[in-house]
Motif scaffolding. Structure first.
Motif, PDB file in Angstrom:
ATOM      1  N   THR A 298       0.783  -1.241   0.000  1.00 37.18           N
ATOM      2  CA  THR A 298       0.000   0.000   0.000  1.00 37.18           C
ATOM      3  C   THR A 298       0.816   1.293   0.000  1.00 37.18           C
ATOM      4  OG1 THR A 298      -0.153   0.072   2.424  1.00 37.18           O
ATOM      5  CG2 THR A 298      -1.906  -1.113   1.242  1.00 37.18           C
ATOM      6  N   GLN A 299       2.110   1.224   0.236  1.00 40.15           N
ATOM      7  CA  GLN A 299       2.885   2.454   0.414  1.00 40.15           C
ATOM      8  C   GLN A 299       3.940   2.635  -0.672  1.00 40.15           C
ATOM      9  OE1 GLN A 299       1.753   4.488   2.918  1.00 40.15           O
ATOM     10  NE2 GLN A 299       0.285   2.828   3.210  1.00 40.15           N
ATOM     11  N   ASN A 300       4.356   3.890  -0.880  1.00 44.99           N
ATOM     12  CA  ASN A 300       5.431   4.142  -1.835  1.00 44.99           C
ATOM     13  C   ASN A 300       6.784   3.873  -1.153  1.00 44.99           C
ATOM     14  OD1 ASN A 300       6.444   6.515  -0.506  1.00 44.99           O
ATOM     15  ND2 ASN A 300       4.859   7.733  -1.489  1.00 44.99           N
ATOM     16  N   ASN A 301       7.817   3.771  -1.948  1.00 44.93           N
ATOM     17  CA  ASN A 301       9.125   3.341  -1.441  1.00 44.93           C
ATOM     18  C   ASN A 301       9.707   4.230  -0.354  1.00 44.93           C
ATOM     19  OD1 ASN A 301       9.098   1.123  -3.076  1.00 44.93           O
ATOM     20  ND2 ASN A 301      10.338   2.037  -4.685  1.00 44.93           N
ATOM     21  N   SER A 302       9.553   5.542  -0.465  1.00 46.12           N
ATOM     22  CA  SER A 302      10.171   6.424   0.533  1.00 46.12           C
ATOM     23  C   SER A 302       9.527   6.238   1.903  1.00 46.12           C
ATOM     24  CB  SER A 302      10.097   7.885   0.088  1.00 46.12           C
ATOM     25  OG  SER A 302       8.755   8.306  -0.003  1.00 46.12           O
ATOM     26  N   LYS A 303       8.230   6.109   1.950  1.00 46.37           N
ATOM     27  CA  LYS A 303       7.532   5.899   3.225  1.00 46.37           C
ATOM     28  C   LYS A 303       7.743   4.473   3.729  1.00 46.37           C
ATOM     29  CE  LYS A 303       5.850   9.998   3.000  1.00 46.37           C
ATOM     30  NZ  LYS A 303       6.920  10.938   3.044  1.00 46.37           N
ATOM     31  N   LEU A 304       7.805   3.542   2.807  1.00 49.83           N
ATOM     32  CA  LEU A 304       7.992   2.135   3.165  1.00 49.83           C
ATOM     33  C   LEU A 304       9.305   1.924   3.919  1.00 49.83           C
ATOM     34  CD1 LEU A 304       7.092  -0.844   2.939  1.00 49.83           C
ATOM     35  CD2 LEU A 304       8.244  -0.911   0.733  1.00 49.83           C
ATOM     36  N   LYS A 305      10.361   2.501   3.431  1.00 54.09           N
ATOM     37  CA  LYS A 305      11.678   2.336   4.064  1.00 54.09           C
ATOM     38  C   LYS A 305      11.663   2.860   5.503  1.00 54.09           C
ATOM     39  CE  LYS A 305      16.509   3.593   3.609  1.00 54.09           C
ATOM     40  NZ  LYS A 305      17.489   4.417   2.933  1.00 54.09           N
ATOM     41  N   SER A 306      11.095   4.024   5.703  1.00 49.92           N
ATOM     42  CA  SER A 306      11.032   4.604   7.053  1.00 49.92           C
ATOM     43  C   SER A 306      10.159   3.773   7.977  1.00 49.92           C
ATOM     44  CB  SER A 306      10.488   6.031   6.996  1.00 49.92           C
ATOM     45  OG  SER A 306      11.342   6.841   6.245  1.00 49.92           O
ATOM     46  N   PHE A 307       9.046   3.297   7.457  1.00 50.56           N
ATOM     47  CA  PHE A 307       8.130   2.496   8.265  1.00 50.56           C
ATOM     48  C   PHE A 307       8.777   1.164   8.653  1.00 50.56           C
ATOM     49  CE2 PHE A 307       4.440  -0.470   8.577  1.00 50.56           C
ATOM     50  CZ  PHE A 307       3.886   0.059   9.732  1.00 50.56           C
ATOM     51  N   LEU A 308       9.442   0.511   7.701  1.00 52.56           N
ATOM     52  CA  LEU A 308      10.107  -0.759   8.003  1.00 52.56           C
ATOM     53  C   LEU A 308      11.214  -0.572   9.034  1.00 52.56           C
ATOM     54  CD1 LEU A 308      10.327  -2.447   4.487  1.00 52.56           C
ATOM     55  CD2 LEU A 308       8.642  -2.818   6.298  1.00 52.56           C
ATOM     56  N   SER A 309      11.915   0.538   8.969  1.00 52.69           N
ATOM     57  CA  SER A 309      12.945   0.831   9.977  1.00 52.69           C
ATOM     58  C   SER A 309      12.319   0.958  11.361  1.00 52.69           C
ATOM     59  CB  SER A 309      13.696   2.118   9.631  1.00 52.69           C
ATOM     60  OG  SER A 309      14.445   1.945   8.463  1.00 52.69           O
ATOM     61  N   LYS A 310      11.179   1.608  11.425  1.00 47.96           N
ATOM     62  CA  LYS A 310      10.486   1.779  12.703  1.00 47.96           C
ATOM     63  C   LYS A 310       9.975   0.438  13.232  1.00 47.96           C
ATOM     64  CE  LYS A 310       7.912   5.530  14.374  1.00 47.96           C
ATOM     65  NZ  LYS A 310       6.861   6.528  14.230  1.00 47.96           N
ATOM     66  N   LEU A 311       9.422  -0.397  12.341  1.00 47.26           N
ATOM     67  CA  LEU A 311       8.901  -1.698  12.759  1.00 47.26           C
ATOM     68  C   LEU A 311      10.001  -2.645  13.235  1.00 47.26           C
ATOM     69  CD1 LEU A 311       6.096  -2.880  10.307  1.00 47.26           C
ATOM     70  CD2 LEU A 311       5.884  -2.063  12.639  1.00 47.26           C
ATOM     71  N   SER A 312      11.212  -2.462  12.739  1.00 45.14           N
ATOM     72  CA  SER A 312      12.295  -3.388  13.070  1.00 45.14           C
ATOM     73  C   SER A 312      12.926  -3.128  14.436  1.00 45.14           C
ATOM     74  CB  SER A 312      13.382  -3.345  11.988  1.00 45.14           C
ATOM     75  OG  SER A 312      14.027  -2.090  11.996  1.00 45.14           O
ATOM     76  N   LYS A 313      12.487  -2.084  15.117  1.00 46.80           N
ATOM     77  CA  LYS A 313      13.047  -1.774  16.429  1.00 46.80           C
ATOM     78  C   LYS A 313      12.431  -2.659  17.512  1.00 46.80           C
ATOM     79  CE  LYS A 313      14.222   2.869  15.187  1.00 46.80           C
ATOM     80  NZ  LYS A 313      14.094   4.272  15.406  1.00 46.80           N
ATOM     81  N   GLU A 314      13.261  -3.066  18.455  1.00 47.26           N
ATOM     82  CA  GLU A 314      12.810  -3.948  19.526  1.00 47.26           C
ATOM     83  C   GLU A 314      11.713  -3.311  20.370  1.00 47.26           C
ATOM     84  OE1 GLU A 314      14.612  -6.507  23.263  1.00 47.26           O
ATOM     85  OE2 GLU A 314      15.976  -5.715  21.762  1.00 47.26           O
ATOM     86  N   GLU A 315      11.820  -2.007  20.622  1.00 46.10           N
ATOM     87  CA  GLU A 315      10.795  -1.348  21.435  1.00 46.10           C
ATOM     88  C   GLU A 315       9.435  -1.329  20.734  1.00 46.10           C
ATOM     89  OE1 GLU A 315      13.457   1.941  19.665  1.00 46.10           O
ATOM     90  OE2 GLU A 315      13.811   0.122  20.802  1.00 46.10           O
ATOM     91  N   THR A 316       9.450  -1.299  19.400  1.00 43.18           N
ATOM     92  CA  THR A 316       8.199  -1.374  18.643  1.00 43.18           C
ATOM     93  C   THR A 316       7.561  -2.750  18.833  1.00 43.18           C
ATOM     94  OG1 THR A 316       9.040   0.187  16.994  1.00 43.18           O
ATOM     95  CG2 THR A 316       7.160  -1.162  16.352  1.00 43.18           C
ATOM     96  N   ALA A 317       8.373  -3.800  18.728  1.00 39.47           N
ATOM     97  CA  ALA A 317       7.864  -5.166  18.918  1.00 39.47           C
ATOM     98  C   ALA A 317       7.280  -5.342  20.318  1.00 39.47           C
ATOM     99  CB  ALA A 317       8.978  -6.178  18.675  1.00 39.47           C
TER     100      ALA A 317
END
Length: 112
Positions: free
Chosen positions: A34-53
Motif C-alpha cells: 500500500t505504500q510508496n518506497n520512501s515511506k515504506l523504508k522509514s516504516f520498516l525501519s520503525k517496525l524493526s526496532k525492539e521497542e516497537t515489537a
C-alpha cells in the motif's frame, strides 16, 4: 542503492501463526502493498526496532507507528483484512521449497 533492486519478504515463523503474534509480519506485508518506497523504508525501519515489537506485543495498535505522509486509511484496511493464510503460505514455501527449518532465516537472490 539501485532503482533496479527489489526487495521481498517471506515469513517463516517458528511458532503457531495467530493474530496476536503476527502484527509485525502483517504490518510489513500491508505496507509493501500500500505504500510508496520512501515511506515504506522509514516504516520498516520503525517496525524493526525492539521497542516497537514490545509495544505491539503489549497491545499498542500498529497505526501508532505510521510515518507522516503514509496513506494510513489504505494501510489500516489492508492490515485488518490480511488473513493469516498468506503467512501460512509463506511458511509452507520456506519449508517445502527452500527447505528451511521453522524460524530459519535465509537470503534468496535472483539477478541478471
Amino acid at each position: 542503492t539501485s532503482s533496479h533492486t527489489r526487495l521481498g519478504i517471506l515469513n517463516n515463523p517458528s511458532s503457531k501463526i495467530k493474530d496476536s503474534n503476527t502484527a509485525i509480519a502483517r504490518g510489513i506485508l500491508a505496507a509493501f502493498s500500500t505504500q510508496n518506497n520512501s515511506k515504506l523504508k522509514s516504516f520498516l525501519s520503525k517496525l524493526s526496532k525492539e521497542e516497537t515489537a514490545k509495544s505491539l506485543a503489549a497491545g499498542t495498535k500498529i497505526t501508532k507507528f505510521l510515518i507522516p505522509g503514509m496513506d494510513g486509511d489504505t494501510f489500516e484496511k489492508k492490515f485488518n483484512t490480511l488473513g493469516l493464510d498468506l503467512i501460512k503460505t509463506h511458511q509452507m514455501f520456506c519449508q517445502e521449497v527452500l527447505k528451511l527449518l521453522p524460524g530459519q532465516m535465509a537470503v534468496v537472490s535472483n539477478g541478471r
